[in-house]
Scaffold this active site. Structure first.
Site: not given
Ligand code: ZN
Length: 248
Positions: A103, A120, A131, A149, A215, A217, A234
């Site tokens: 997540n 991730h 940069c 930026c 879980n 399932e 959960a």
């Molecule tokens: Zn930059």
């Protein structure tokens, strides 16, 4: 609910030398974040193209407002739930060594978890494609699209993994190392469909860990990777486990 099974799982966790958790979108659903796949998912409403790196790079005017809507306007309001909270409490008590999460919502950290390997990346950071400067999303001005930026004018991208991007090296290495050390691996809210993330619990199992799946399932892990499956959401399962972990 099979009480004996919960008692067995609590005992396995309490006795573990190195317990790790591997979490996926399912753990955040109870916090109000829709899953990416399946019914009522993000990708049933939005075109996944917007998260392809090349598409994002070449059409930021089109991609950024959708990214903002999904990941900042909406995710920004989510709060950790019981599952995140119990994992943080387990870590504080020395019962859990780390969380490997797929997540990008920062909810483990918000709940108080300290050792979180973000497979991730994390939406709370933005990176400049020019940069490579990183800033906190909290410091960004989302009213001007696409985000650029302040230092070099380059295109800013959320610091999570887009389609076509590789897994952050350190998070990958840390996750694999945890999987090799673990003697208990908790899978929570992950269906095992996303590669290479799904390799982590497989690696734990291959190295001798007892794999406990939480879980609602069966998942792609259930048949060959999981030893014990606690069926349920959960947050509900962790609420039932909590007194067995801490009050016994
Ligand atoms: Zn930059």
């Amino acid at each position: 609910m099979d009480k004996d099974l919960f008692i067995e799982v609590a005992s396995l966790i309490r006795k573990a030398r190195y317990c790790m958790a591997f979490t996926g979108a399912g753990i955040s659903v109870e916090s109000g974040i829709p899953p990416f796949r399946g019914e009522n998912s993000i990708w049933s409403r939005y075109d996944p193209h917007i998260l392809e790196l090349d598409y994002f790079r070449t059409r930021p005017e089109e991609s950024w407002p959708v990214v903002r809507e999904i990941f900042y306007d909406f995710f920004g309001k989510a709060k950790p739930n019981k599952a995140h909270q119990v994992l943080a409490r387990m870590e504080a008590a020395g019962m859990l060594k780390c969380v490997v999460t797929q997540n990008i919502d920062n909810l483990h950290q918000e709940a108080g978890s300290k050792v979180v390997y973000e497979f991730h990346g994390n939406a709370q950071k933005l990176i400049c494609l020019g940069c490579k400067d990183r800033i906190s999303a909290a410091d960004a001005d989302f009213s001007v699209m696409p985000l650029r930026c302040k230092k070099c004018g380059g295109l800013m991208k959320p610091d999570f993994v887009f389609f076509g991007e590789s897994i952050p090296e350190k998070a990958y290495a840390d996750s694999l190392e945890a999987a090799r050390k673990a003697d208990v691996c908790l899978i929570m809210g992950s269906t095992g469909e996303v590669m290479p993330a799904a390799l982590i619990p497989q690696e734990a199992r291959r190295n001798g860990a007892v794999v406990i799946e939480i879980n609602p399932e069966d998942s792609l892990f259930t048949r060959d990777v999981t030893h014990i499956h606690l069926t349920g959401k959960a947050g509900e399962v962790m609420a039932a486990l909590e007194p067995l972990l801490f009050d016994a």
